[in-house]
Design a protein around this motif. Structure first.
Motif, PDB file in Angstrom:
ATOM      1  N   ALA A   1       1.505  -5.350   2.873  1.00 51.15           N
ATOM      2  CA  ALA A   1       0.452  -6.131   3.522  1.00 51.15           C
ATOM      3  C   ALA A   1       0.617  -7.609   3.204  1.00 51.15           C
ATOM      4  O   ALA A   1       0.322  -8.456   4.032  1.00 51.15           O
ATOM      5  CB  ALA A   1      -0.914  -5.638   3.069  1.00 51.15           C
TER       6      ALA A   1
ATOM      7  N   PRO B   1      -4.195 -13.806  12.491  1.00 44.88           N
ATOM      8  CA  PRO B   1      -4.695 -12.714  13.317  1.00 44.88           C
ATOM      9  C   PRO B   1      -5.098 -11.514  12.463  1.00 44.88           C
ATOM     10  O   PRO B   1      -4.720 -11.422  11.295  1.00 44.88           O
ATOM     11  CB  PRO B   1      -3.509 -12.373  14.214  1.00 44.88           C
ATOM     12  CG  PRO B   1      -2.326 -12.856  13.471  1.00 44.88           C
ATOM     13  CD  PRO B   1      -2.764 -14.037  12.673  1.00 44.88           C
ATOM     14  N   SER B   2      -5.849 -10.608  13.031  1.00 43.51           N
ATOM     15  CA  SER B   2      -6.311  -9.425  12.325  1.00 43.51           C
ATOM     16  C   SER B   2      -5.116  -8.621  11.794  1.00 43.51           C
ATOM     17  O   SER B   2      -4.127  -8.440  12.493  1.00 43.51           O
ATOM     18  CB  SER B   2      -7.141  -8.575  13.289  1.00 43.51           C
ATOM     19  OG  SER B   2      -7.479  -7.384  12.658  1.00 43.51           O
ATOM     20  N   GLY B   3      -5.192  -8.200  10.548  1.00 40.60           N
ATOM     21  CA  GLY B   3      -4.130  -7.382   9.968  1.00 40.60           C
ATOM     22  C   GLY B   3      -3.012  -8.177   9.327  1.00 40.60           C
ATOM     23  O   GLY B   3      -2.015  -7.609   8.903  1.00 40.60           O
ATOM     24  N   CYS B   4      -3.166  -9.499   9.211  1.00 39.79           N
ATOM     25  CA  CYS B   4      -2.065 -10.305   8.675  1.00 39.79           C
ATOM     26  C   CYS B   4      -2.082 -10.365   7.154  1.00 39.79           C
ATOM     27  O   CYS B   4      -1.199 -10.950   6.552  1.00 39.79           O
ATOM     28  CB  CYS B   4      -2.103 -11.706   9.256  1.00 39.79           C
ATOM     29  SG  CYS B   4      -3.474 -12.692   8.653  1.00 39.79           S
ATOM     30  N   GLY B   5      -3.104  -9.773   6.521  1.00 37.73           N
ATOM     31  CA  GLY B   5      -3.116  -9.721   5.058  1.00 37.73           C
ATOM     32  C   GLY B   5      -4.055 -10.717   4.395  1.00 37.73           C
ATOM     33  O   GLY B   5      -4.002 -10.895   3.180  1.00 37.73           O
ATOM     34  N   LYS B   6      -4.934 -11.329   5.160  1.00 37.64           N
ATOM     35  CA  LYS B   6      -5.872 -12.306   4.582  1.00 37.64           C
ATOM     36  C   LYS B   6      -6.817 -11.636   3.600  1.00 37.64           C
ATOM     37  O   LYS B   6      -6.966 -12.071   2.456  1.00 37.64           O
ATOM     38  CB  LYS B   6      -6.727 -12.977   5.676  1.00 37.64           C
ATOM     39  CG  LYS B   6      -5.988 -13.414   6.909  1.00 37.64           C
ATOM     40  CD  LYS B   6      -6.953 -13.962   7.949  1.00 37.64           C
ATOM     41  CE  LYS B   6      -7.847 -12.916   8.575  1.00 37.64           C
ATOM     42  NZ  LYS B   6      -7.242 -12.068   9.585  1.00 37.64           N
ATOM     43  N   SER B   7      -7.480 -10.554   4.069  1.00 33.05           N
ATOM     44  CA  SER B   7      -8.458  -9.887   3.202  1.00 33.05           C
ATOM     45  C   SER B   7      -7.784  -9.345   1.963  1.00 33.05           C
ATOM     46  O   SER B   7      -8.321  -9.426   0.859  1.00 33.05           O
ATOM     47  CB  SER B   7      -9.135  -8.745   3.946  1.00 33.05           C
ATOM     48  OG  SER B   7      -9.883  -9.236   5.015  1.00 33.05           O
ATOM     49  N   THR B   8      -6.597  -8.772   2.144  1.00 29.25           N
ATOM     50  CA  THR B   8      -5.879  -8.222   1.004  1.00 29.25           C
ATOM     51  C   THR B   8      -5.638  -9.313  -0.031  1.00 29.25           C
ATOM     52  O   THR B   8      -5.851  -9.103  -1.233  1.00 29.25           O
ATOM     53  CB  THR B   8      -4.552  -7.609   1.479  1.00 29.25           C
ATOM     54  OG1 THR B   8      -4.838  -6.664   2.505  1.00 29.25           O
ATOM     55  CG2 THR B   8      -3.834  -6.928   0.350  1.00 29.25           C
TER      56      THR B   8
ATOM     57  N   TYR C   1       0.855  -1.185   0.000  1.00 25.43           N
ATOM     58  CA  TYR C   1       0.000   0.000   0.000  1.00 25.43           C
ATOM     59  C   TYR C   1       0.887   1.230   0.000  1.00 25.43           C
ATOM     60  O   TYR C   1       2.100   1.144   0.220  1.00 25.43           O
ATOM     61  CB  TYR C   1      -0.918   0.008   1.220  1.00 25.43           C
ATOM     62  CG  TYR C   1      -2.061  -0.973   1.125  1.00 25.43           C
ATOM     63  CD1 TYR C   1      -3.084  -0.775   0.211  1.00 25.43           C
ATOM     64  CD2 TYR C   1      -2.108  -2.097   1.945  1.00 25.43           C
ATOM     65  CE1 TYR C   1      -4.128  -1.666   0.125  1.00 25.43           C
ATOM     66  CE2 TYR C   1      -3.159  -2.997   1.859  1.00 25.43           C
ATOM     67  CZ  TYR C   1      -4.161  -2.774   0.946  1.00 25.43           C
ATOM     68  OH  TYR C   1      -5.197  -3.654   0.849  1.00 25.43           O
TER      69      TYR C   1
HETATM   70  N1  ADP Z   1      -6.307   0.551   1.844  1.00 29.03           N
HETATM   71  C1  ADP Z   1      -5.251   0.329   2.647  1.00 29.03           C
HETATM   72  N2  ADP Z   1      -4.262   1.249   2.734  1.00 29.03           N
HETATM   73  C2  ADP Z   1      -3.192   1.026   3.521  1.00 29.03           C
HETATM   74  N3  ADP Z   1      -3.014  -0.065   4.268  1.00 29.03           N
HETATM   75  C3  ADP Z   1      -3.963  -1.016   4.235  1.00 29.03           C
HETATM   76  C4  ADP Z   1      -5.135  -0.873   3.431  1.00 29.03           C
HETATM   77  N4  ADP Z   1      -5.899  -1.973   3.581  1.00 29.03           N
HETATM   78  C5  ADP Z   1      -5.251  -2.764   4.466  1.00 29.03           C
HETATM   79  N5  ADP Z   1      -4.088  -2.196   4.850  1.00 29.03           N
HETATM   80  C6  ADP Z   1      -3.102  -2.787   5.766  1.00 29.03           C
HETATM   81  O1  ADP Z   1      -2.720  -4.024   5.269  1.00 29.03           O
HETATM   82  C7  ADP Z   1      -2.603  -4.972   6.304  1.00 29.03           C
HETATM   83  C8  ADP Z   1      -3.436  -6.190   6.010  1.00 29.03           C
HETATM   84  O2  ADP Z   1      -4.811  -5.841   5.997  1.00 29.03           O
HETATM   85  P1  ADP Z   1      -5.949  -6.914   5.780  1.00 29.03           P
HETATM   86  O3  ADP Z   1      -5.622  -7.742   4.597  1.00 29.03           O
HETATM   87  O4  ADP Z   1      -7.229  -6.202   5.758  1.00 29.03           O
HETATM   88  O5  ADP Z   1      -5.852  -7.790   7.095  1.00 29.03           O
HETATM   89  P2  ADP Z   1      -6.788  -8.957   7.595  1.00 29.03           P
HETATM   90  O6  ADP Z   1      -5.904 -10.152   7.663  1.00 29.03           O
HETATM   91  O7  ADP Z   1      -7.242  -8.563   8.959  1.00 29.03           O
HETATM   92  O8  ADP Z   1      -7.917  -9.111   6.654  1.00 29.03           O
HETATM   93  C9  ADP Z   1      -3.003  -4.264   7.584  1.00 29.03           C
HETATM   94  O9  ADP Z   1      -1.827  -3.924   8.272  1.00 29.03           O
HETATM   95  C10 ADP Z   1      -3.720  -3.049   7.118  1.00 29.03           C
HETATM   96  O10 ADP Z   1      -3.503  -1.988   7.993  1.00 29.03           O
END
Ligand code: ADP
Ligand code: MG
Lengths: 366, 318
Positions: free
Chosen positions: A19, A38-45, A13
């Protein structure tokens, strides 16, 4: 029907936040894969990159053998279920489910057939004329799944679909999702932070942490043979105990010296595996279910251990006892009949066949 | 002893009276009434009374010595009868409708377009642009219209000067009826579009991003996302803004007054400027009142349909 492959996927990002840091993953046709961490580990990304909602910084994603890096979401033939359902509030349940097919110019009769079939599978036929506003959380969840099913896509993507439901409904919908997958058999990638969901749903679990994959494997394998300290601690509930210890070698046998002076014999079968670490500090990892009360047992290699409980939590079918060994919190699962009391030393058994030894320098399970 | 006792009794009865008064004051309906009282006073004083007085005025004869007689309508409706028979008046009705509808449509379209553009630029630059685009709306329209008047001026028109550079012949902005009507609409749109922009921008921001993502995955092109997600989600804001603007635009006075003053040949009058012309400039206050009262039924019908749609959508969604 399709397989999905991720090859050295990176997502950065703005502001150099990485991420996702170069992950490789091959998902087979029909497979149900769960990304957990855990939350923020990059799963959703990761999931959103597969969906095409997020650009890929580096690497390749292929669906059904075609690299889709530059293909927009609508042409990837995927369907996604969001955590907050993302139903169109101005459309009826029927229209919500039919929308994707209408846009793709399916004949009316075919749309009707598919929507009714999906409604039947999900048991929402009486709700078809309602607006999302008039539905409960669980019903909205079903509609969101229906919207995915009618499309009959190559891949289903789920992003924490059960997180907004209460505990009871979550368990129920979990079973429902598994049933749906058994019926439609579509390749599924499912994201959750809940390891129980991951273990119960997945053919294979992908454990992620800080943007990398820690381990990939079937649920049982992750439970019995975690590759890293993170996986060992993340999978299983209550979490595995980690106790700082020392490996000592005496006349060919290995013993674990705990900081409170207790010594535990390492099973003979594992001696060769750990010998190179003799004399070094290690982490002794043992799950609470493998630290039990002292009773005749058919398990081999029990090692006795006496600890004093600080807290006792009767759960009904079992009792959790919490101890402290030199600052490290340790818990054990006891038979509810065991007369355990706070402050009273208790004789326990560590089932050494099930233990893990971790190298504290790199957090790898030896 | 006796003195003590009687004192105690009177004190008790005293608190009894106070508490019943207190209870009355504490009753929710009483409090609610007291709290809405200022608003009621304002509404009655500034809306109810002038409206009733306006209706009364419209029934009087020119010298306001008695009711206006009519030929075929009952006594008191004579002013309306004369208006019905007046070609100029029907021209004003038609003209007002054309003006209001085209100006509101243009404002809505341009406002939506601006809002969409703003919505897609990053937040940091957005504030700056939003501020600049709002400028026309915050300048008092009488002042800014003077500026436009000067730009439209037959001899000194800066717009014509620019057109000349591109070899386009000069336009008689305010001299020719159709151009004059267009000029009034242009200025009204320039003044009113920022209001639509700011309303639509707020509405756009309130559409959850995930709906667009869901639609993109469902197969919608960006045009289809606008058509099937954005517009339905904004339907209420759009209709309320349009209604509101229709009312204000219909009653617009200052732009016509400053720019054309109804000319040429009374061909650009709208209700308000015509009412002023008839009522004040020609000193026929009752007939002026009758002209302005004419807006009411037209707007009431619009409001009825728009608000009915809003209520229906509110019941179904959200
Ligand atoms: N649009 C964005 N801009 C900057 N950083 C982002 C954005 N979306 C997610 N992140 C960062 O990327 C990392 C992974 O996010 P995410 O994939 O949402 O985690 P999770 O595993 O909880 O789904 C987090 O540290 C988050 O802060
Ligand atoms: Mg997430």
């Amino acid at each position: 029907m399709a397989e999905v492959s991720l090859r050295r996927i990176v997502k950065a990002y703005e502001g150099d936040v990485q991420a996702v840091k170069g992950i490789n993953l091959e998902i087979a046709d029909h497979e149900f894969v769960v990304l957990v961490g855990p939350s923020g580990c990059g799963k959703s990304t990761t999931l959103r990159m597969i969906a095409g909602l997020e650009e890929i910084t580096a690497g390749d994603i292929a669906i059904g053998g075609t690299v889709v890096n530059d293909i927009p979401p609508r042409d990837r033939d995927i369907a996604m279920v969001f955590q907050n359902y993302a139903l169109y509030p101005h459309m009826s349940v029927y229209d919500n489910m039919a929308f994707g097919l209408t846009l793709r110019k399916f004949p009316k009769a075919e749309i009707d057939k598919r929507v009714k079939e999906a409604a039947r599978i999900l048991d929402i036929t009486p709700l078809l004329e309602r607006k999302p506003k008039a539905l409960s959380g669980g019903q909205r969840q079903r509609v969101a799944m229906g919207r995915a099913i009618v499309r009959d896509p190559k891949v289903f993507l789920f992003d924490e679909p059960l997180s907004n439901l209460d505990a009871k409904l979550r368990v129920q919908m979990r079973t429902e999702i598994k049933k749906v997958h058994q019926t439609v058999n579509t390749t599924t990638i499912y994201v959750t932070h809940d390891q129980v969901e991951a273990m119960t749903l997945a053919d294979r679990v992908v454990v992620m942490n800080h943007g990398i994959i820690e381990q990939v494997g079937p649920p049982q394998e992750l439970y019995h043979n975690p590759a890293t300290k993170f996986v060992a601690g993340f999978i299983g509930s209550p979490a595995m105990n980690f106790i700082p210890a020392r490996l000592e070698e005496t006349s060919g046998a290995l013993r674990l010296m705990l900081p409170d002076g207790a010594t535990l014999n390492v099973p003979e079968a594992r001696v060769a595996r750990y010998r190179s670490h003799a004399g070094k500090p290690v982490l002794f990892g043992i799950r609470p279910e493998h630290l039990t009360d002292d009773k005749p047992t058919d398990k081999t290699n029990p090692a006795p251990l006496t600890l004093t409980p600080e807290v006792i939590e009767p759960m009904g079918m079992e009792t959790l006892a919490h101890f402290r060994i030199d600052g490290a919190e340790v818990s054990a699962r006891l038979d509810p009949a065991t007369p355990a009391a706070v402050g009273q030393p208790l004789r326990l058994i560590a089932h050494m066949d099930q233990m893990h030894i971790i190298d504290p320098t790199n957090d790898k399970v030896l | 002893m006796a003195a003590d006792g009687s004192l105690a009794v009177s004190a008790a009865s005293g608190t009894g009276r106070a508490s019943s008064l207190e209870r009355f004051a504490r009753r929710r309906s009483t409090i609610a009434f007291l709290m809405t009282l200022p608003l009621l006073v304002v509404v009655i004083g500034l809306v109810g009374y002038p409206a009733a007085y306006g209706i009364y005025l419209s029934t009087l004869n020119r010298r306001m010595t008695g009711f206006m007689e009519g030929d075929w309508l009952p006594t008191g409706l004579g002013n309306f009868e004369i208006l019905f028979d007046s070609d100029t008046f029907w021209m004003v009705v038609w003209q007002s409708c054309i003006f209001a509808i085209s100006a509101v449509l243009l404002k809505a379209l341009i406002g939506f377009w601006l809002a969409h553009m703003l919505h897609h630029i990053p937040t940091k630059g957005q504030r700056k642009w939003r501020g600049m685009l709002l400028v026309p709306w915050v300048i008092p329209p009488a002042l800014s219209t003077l500026g436009w008047w000067w730009m439209f001026d037959p001899s000194y028109s800066s717009i014509n000067w620019i057109l000349n550079i591109f070899a386009v012949p000069a336009v008689p902005w305010l001299g020719e009826p159709w151009w004059a009507r267009a000029s009034v609409i242009i200025v009204n749109v320039w003044y009113g579009a920022p209001f639509f922009m700011i309303m639509y921008l707020a509405a756009l921001k309130s559409v959850p991003e995930q709906l667009y993502e869901a639609a993109a995955i469902d197969g919608a092109t960006s045009w289809q996302r606008l058509r099937y997600v954005t517009l339905p989600m904004m339907a209420n804001i759009i209709s309320i803004t349009v209604l509101f603007s229709l009312i204000v635009t219909f009653a617009n006075y200052d732009i016509v007054r400053v720019l054309t003053n109804g000319g040429p040949r009374d061909l650009t009058h709208v209700f308000a400027s015509y009412a002023f012309q008839v009522g004040i400039l020609s000193s026929n206050i009752p007939r002026g009142a009758a002209v302005s009262l004419f807006m009411f039924p037209i707007l009431a019908v619009c409001a009825f349909f728009v608000l009915r749609g809003v209520t229906r959508r509110n019941k179904e969604q959200m």
